[in-house]
Motif scaffolding. Structure first.
Motif, PDB file in Angstrom:
ATOM      1  N   LEU A 115      13.982 -94.795  26.431  1.00  0.00           N
ATOM      2  CA  LEU A 115      14.889 -93.773  25.925  1.00  0.00           C
ATOM      3  C   LEU A 115      15.623 -93.161  27.112  1.00  0.00           C
ATOM      4  CD1 LEU A 115      16.112 -91.742  23.935  1.00  0.00           C
ATOM      5  CD2 LEU A 115      13.999 -90.426  24.084  1.00  0.00           C
ATOM      6  N   ALA A 116      16.926 -93.403  27.198  1.00  0.00           N
ATOM      7  CA  ALA A 116      17.759 -92.825  28.257  1.00  0.00           C
ATOM      8  C   ALA A 116      18.410 -91.577  27.674  1.00  0.00           C
ATOM      9  CB  ALA A 116      18.807 -93.829  28.705  1.00  0.00           C
ATOM     10  N   ASP A 117      17.725 -90.445  27.831  1.00  0.00           N
ATOM     11  CA  ASP A 117      18.157 -89.209  27.186  1.00  0.00           C
ATOM     12  C   ASP A 117      19.314 -88.569  27.946  1.00  0.00           C
ATOM     13  OD1 ASP A 117      17.807 -87.703  24.946  1.00  0.00           O
ATOM     14  OD2 ASP A 117      15.873 -86.858  25.518  1.00  0.00           O
ATOM     15  N   GLU A 118      20.393 -88.291  27.215  1.00  0.00           N
ATOM     16  CA  GLU A 118      21.612 -87.672  27.771  1.00  0.00           C
ATOM     17  C   GLU A 118      22.139 -88.471  28.968  1.00  0.00           C
ATOM     18  OE1 GLU A 118      22.042 -83.194  26.909  1.00  0.00           O
ATOM     19  OE2 GLU A 118      20.074 -83.377  27.843  1.00  0.00           O
ATOM     20  N   ILE A 119      22.457 -89.724  28.700  1.00  0.00           N
ATOM     21  CA  ILE A 119      22.918 -90.647  29.740  1.00  0.00           C
ATOM     22  C   ILE A 119      24.188 -90.153  30.427  1.00  0.00           C
ATOM     23  CG2 ILE A 119      24.206 -92.090  28.096  1.00  0.00           C
ATOM     24  CD1 ILE A 119      23.488 -94.507  29.795  1.00  0.00           C
ATOM     25  N   ASN A 120      25.002 -89.374  29.710  1.00  0.00           N
ATOM     26  CA  ASN A 120      26.261 -88.906  30.295  1.00  0.00           C
ATOM     27  C   ASN A 120      26.078 -87.694  31.216  1.00  0.00           C
ATOM     28  OD1 ASN A 120      25.606 -87.380  28.013  1.00  0.00           O
ATOM     29  ND2 ASN A 120      27.733 -86.889  27.540  1.00  0.00           N
ATOM     30  N   ARG A 121      24.829 -87.309  31.492  1.00  0.00           N
ATOM     31  CA  ARG A 121      24.595 -86.192  32.416  1.00  0.00           C
ATOM     32  C   ARG A 121      24.199 -86.669  33.812  1.00  0.00           C
ATOM     33  NH1 ARG A 121      25.635 -81.663  30.463  1.00  0.00           N
ATOM     34  NH2 ARG A 121      25.462 -81.230  28.242  1.00  0.00           N
ATOM     35  N   THR A 122      24.246 -87.980  34.034  1.00  0.00           N
ATOM     36  CA  THR A 122      23.861 -88.493  35.353  1.00  0.00           C
ATOM     37  C   THR A 122      25.053 -89.184  36.009  1.00  0.00           C
ATOM     38  OG1 THR A 122      21.928 -89.497  36.429  1.00  0.00           O
ATOM     39  CG2 THR A 122      23.081 -90.851  34.813  1.00  0.00           C
ATOM     40  N   PRO A 123      25.119 -89.207  37.341  1.00  0.00           N
ATOM     41  CA  PRO A 123      26.284 -89.781  38.033  1.00  0.00           C
ATOM     42  C   PRO A 123      26.451 -91.279  37.775  1.00  0.00           C
ATOM     43  CG  PRO A 123      24.990 -88.414  39.522  1.00  0.00           C
ATOM     44  CD  PRO A 123      24.171 -88.591  38.288  1.00  0.00           C
ATOM     45  N   PRO A 124      27.670 -91.804  38.000  1.00  0.00           N
ATOM     46  CA  PRO A 124      27.969 -93.216  37.735  1.00  0.00           C
ATOM     47  C   PRO A 124      27.045 -94.202  38.446  1.00  0.00           C
ATOM     48  CG  PRO A 124      29.994 -92.008  38.097  1.00  0.00           C
ATOM     49  CD  PRO A 124      28.873 -91.053  38.386  1.00  0.00           C
ATOM     50  N   LYS A 125      26.576 -93.864  39.644  1.00  0.00           N
ATOM     51  CA  LYS A 125      25.716 -94.783  40.405  1.00  0.00           C
ATOM     52  C   LYS A 125      24.413 -95.064  39.637  1.00  0.00           C
ATOM     53  CE  LYS A 125      24.229 -95.520  45.170  1.00  0.00           C
ATOM     54  NZ  LYS A 125      24.138 -94.930  46.522  1.00  0.00           N
ATOM     55  N   THR A 126      23.832 -94.023  39.049  1.00  0.00           N
ATOM     56  CA  THR A 126      22.588 -94.190  38.286  1.00  0.00           C
ATOM     57  C   THR A 126      22.866 -94.854  36.946  1.00  0.00           C
ATOM     58  OG1 THR A 126      21.768 -92.191  39.359  1.00  0.00           O
ATOM     59  CG2 THR A 126      20.521 -92.982  37.478  1.00  0.00           C
ATOM     60  N   GLN A 127      23.986 -94.484  36.318  1.00  0.00           N
ATOM     61  CA  GLN A 127      24.389 -95.147  35.073  1.00  0.00           C
ATOM     62  C   GLN A 127      24.538 -96.652  35.301  1.00  0.00           C
ATOM     63  OE1 GLN A 127      28.005 -93.301  33.772  1.00  0.00           O
ATOM     64  NE2 GLN A 127      27.026 -91.409  33.118  1.00  0.00           N
ATOM     65  N   ALA A 128      25.168 -97.020  36.432  1.00  0.00           N
ATOM     66  CA  ALA A 128      25.404 -98.435  36.740  1.00  0.00           C
ATOM     67  C   ALA A 128      24.087 -99.181  36.917  1.00  0.00           C
ATOM     68  CB  ALA A 128      26.260 -98.559  37.994  1.00  0.00           C
ATOM     69  N   ALA A 129      23.091 -98.534  37.540  1.00  0.00           N
ATOM     70  CA  ALA A 129      21.782 -99.174  37.729  1.00  0.00           C
ATOM     71  C   ALA A 129      21.132 -99.470  36.378  1.00  0.00           C
ATOM     72  CB  ALA A 129      20.878 -98.277  38.568  1.00  0.00           C
ATOM     73  N   LEU A 130      21.248 -98.525  35.455  1.00  0.00           N
ATOM     74  CA  LEU A 130      20.693 -98.724  34.114  1.00  0.00           C
ATOM     75  C   LEU A 130      21.428 -99.839  33.381  1.00  0.00           C
ATOM     76  CD1 LEU A 130      18.904 -97.696  31.679  1.00  0.00           C
ATOM     77  CD2 LEU A 130      20.883 -96.333  31.051  1.00  0.00           C
ATOM     78  N   LEU A 131      22.745 -99.802  33.448  1.00  0.00           N
ATOM     79  CA  LEU A 131      23.546-100.759  32.694  1.00  0.00           C
ATOM     80  C   LEU A 131      23.434-102.174  33.263  1.00  0.00           C
ATOM     81  CD1 LEU A 131      26.444 -98.280  32.142  1.00  0.00           C
ATOM     82  CD2 LEU A 131      25.096 -99.300  30.331  1.00  0.00           C
ATOM     83  N   GLU A 132      23.185-102.280  34.561  1.00  0.00           N
ATOM     84  CA  GLU A 132      22.942-103.601  35.160  1.00  0.00           C
ATOM     85  C   GLU A 132      21.635-104.186  34.608  1.00  0.00           C
ATOM     86  OE1 GLU A 132      22.206-105.684  39.549  1.00  0.00           O
ATOM     87  OE2 GLU A 132      22.358-103.510  39.379  1.00  0.00           O
TER      88      GLU A 132
END
Length: 330
Positions: A115-132
């Motif tokens: 569960l990635a809670d409130e994904i839009n509250r973290t910077p793009p670098k961390t979002q990219a790690a998750l999405l990769e």
């Protein structure tokens, strides 16, 4: 992979049991639960959007309890770093030889359901790690690649209000989510049930009804569901009609900035196959495609400024396209 008819029926029956277990805790939201299960069956990930208090987190946690799978929750914050979710190397010492060495300490991504809670509250670098990790089903750290556990299912949530201090997901990253599910307010009847069920001492116990191996079998079985050439051609027509630079449909040219790519067509066919199997059918119907078109296209049809000014959503465009794109008789 070959399955006997008894095996197939047994797996499909477990889907009904799974839904019933979730409904012990979650009142209403039948469509949302169904879409989450369809995404799981299709082997994709979900983005859930809804205002606070609509049980997004509870829904995901309840789903994990009904599955024999490992579950981790990551609360996304502005200071979360990629290593906080992927993992990091720690220095350890061999007590026998006294030698020191680096050992990779796995992060919370190494679970079946995340569960990635409130994904839009973290910077793009961390979002990219998750999405990769979502795309590749593996993570890389220090030049070493580590495969993630299977099945691997990400359920990310985001809040449509309080946009200050958020980092909206770029369109290319949004496309990695198989479905974009919007959660609305319950009806009054459902709200009365929620208030009654959640303010007393009684708590429903959710039983795990399906395991990792069975889910992987279901995911393989989804791809065996048949779809006619006519319906595949219809999906192609529908997806191509969303593109303003090649379509002949005026309202698409007027409202849409960018249309959906081929991945949308793949997602639509896969989720339609999963929906057919969910209802015990082994062939896709037009109804499956038209129902799944909304969560598939919602984040892949990008609206322009004129559409936003006129309060025209991607769902409205999808609705109009389903009326106007040539239907196929099956």
């Amino acid at each position: 992979m070959e399955y006997t008819e008894t095996e197939i029926k047994g797996l499909v029956q477990k889907l009904s049991l799974l839904k019933k277990e979730i409904q012990k805790v979650i009142v209403g939201q039948d469509v949302i639960i169904e879409e989450m299960l369809i995404a799981l069956m299709a082997g994709g990930h979900c983005l859930l959007e809804g205002v606070p208090g609509l049980a997004k987190t509870l829904m995901v946690r309840t789903l994990s309890q009904a599955l024999h799978l490992s579950f981790r929750r990551i609360q996304f914050t502005p200071d979360l770093m990629p290593t906080d979710i992927v993992g990091t190397e720690i220095l350890e010492e061999d007590h026998v030889t006294g030698k020191r060495f680096f050992k990779f300490n796995k992060g919370p991504l190494f679970a079946n359901i995340v569960l990635a809670d409130e994904i839009n509250r973290t910077p793009p670098k961390t979002q990219a790690a998750l999405l990769e990790a979502m795309q590749e089903f593996e993570v890389t750290y220090g030049g070493q690649t580590y495969p993630l556990d299977k099945p691997f299912f990400i359920l990310a949530t985001q809040n449509p209000i309080e946009q200050a201090g958020t980092y909206p997901l770029p369109e290319a990253q949004l496309d990695r989510f198989l479905l974009y599910i919007k959660i609305g307010y319950p009806s009054q009847e459902e709200e009365v049930m929620i208030l009654s069920n959640t303010t007393g001492s009684k708590k429903e116990k959710v039983e795990a009804v399906i395991n990792a191996e069975e889910i992987q079998k279901l995911q393989a079985l989804v791809r065996e569901v048949s779809i006619s050439d006519e319906l595949i051609f219809y999906v192609s027509n529908l997806i191509r009609a969303t593109r303003p630079y090649t379509t002949t449909i005026n309202y698409v040219k007027e409202w849409v900035r960018w249309g959906a790519g081929p991945r949308a067509g793949q997602a639509l066919i896969l989720t339609a196959k999963a929906r057919a199997l969910f209802y015990g059918r082994y062939a896709v119907k037009m109804e499956d495609l038209q129902i799944m078109a909304y969560p598939v296209l919602r984040h892949r049809v990008l609206m322009n400024f004129k559409a936003e000014a006129e309060n025209v959503s991607a769902d409205r465009v999808t609705e109009e396209l389903l009326k106007s794109v040539a239907r196929v008789k099956v």
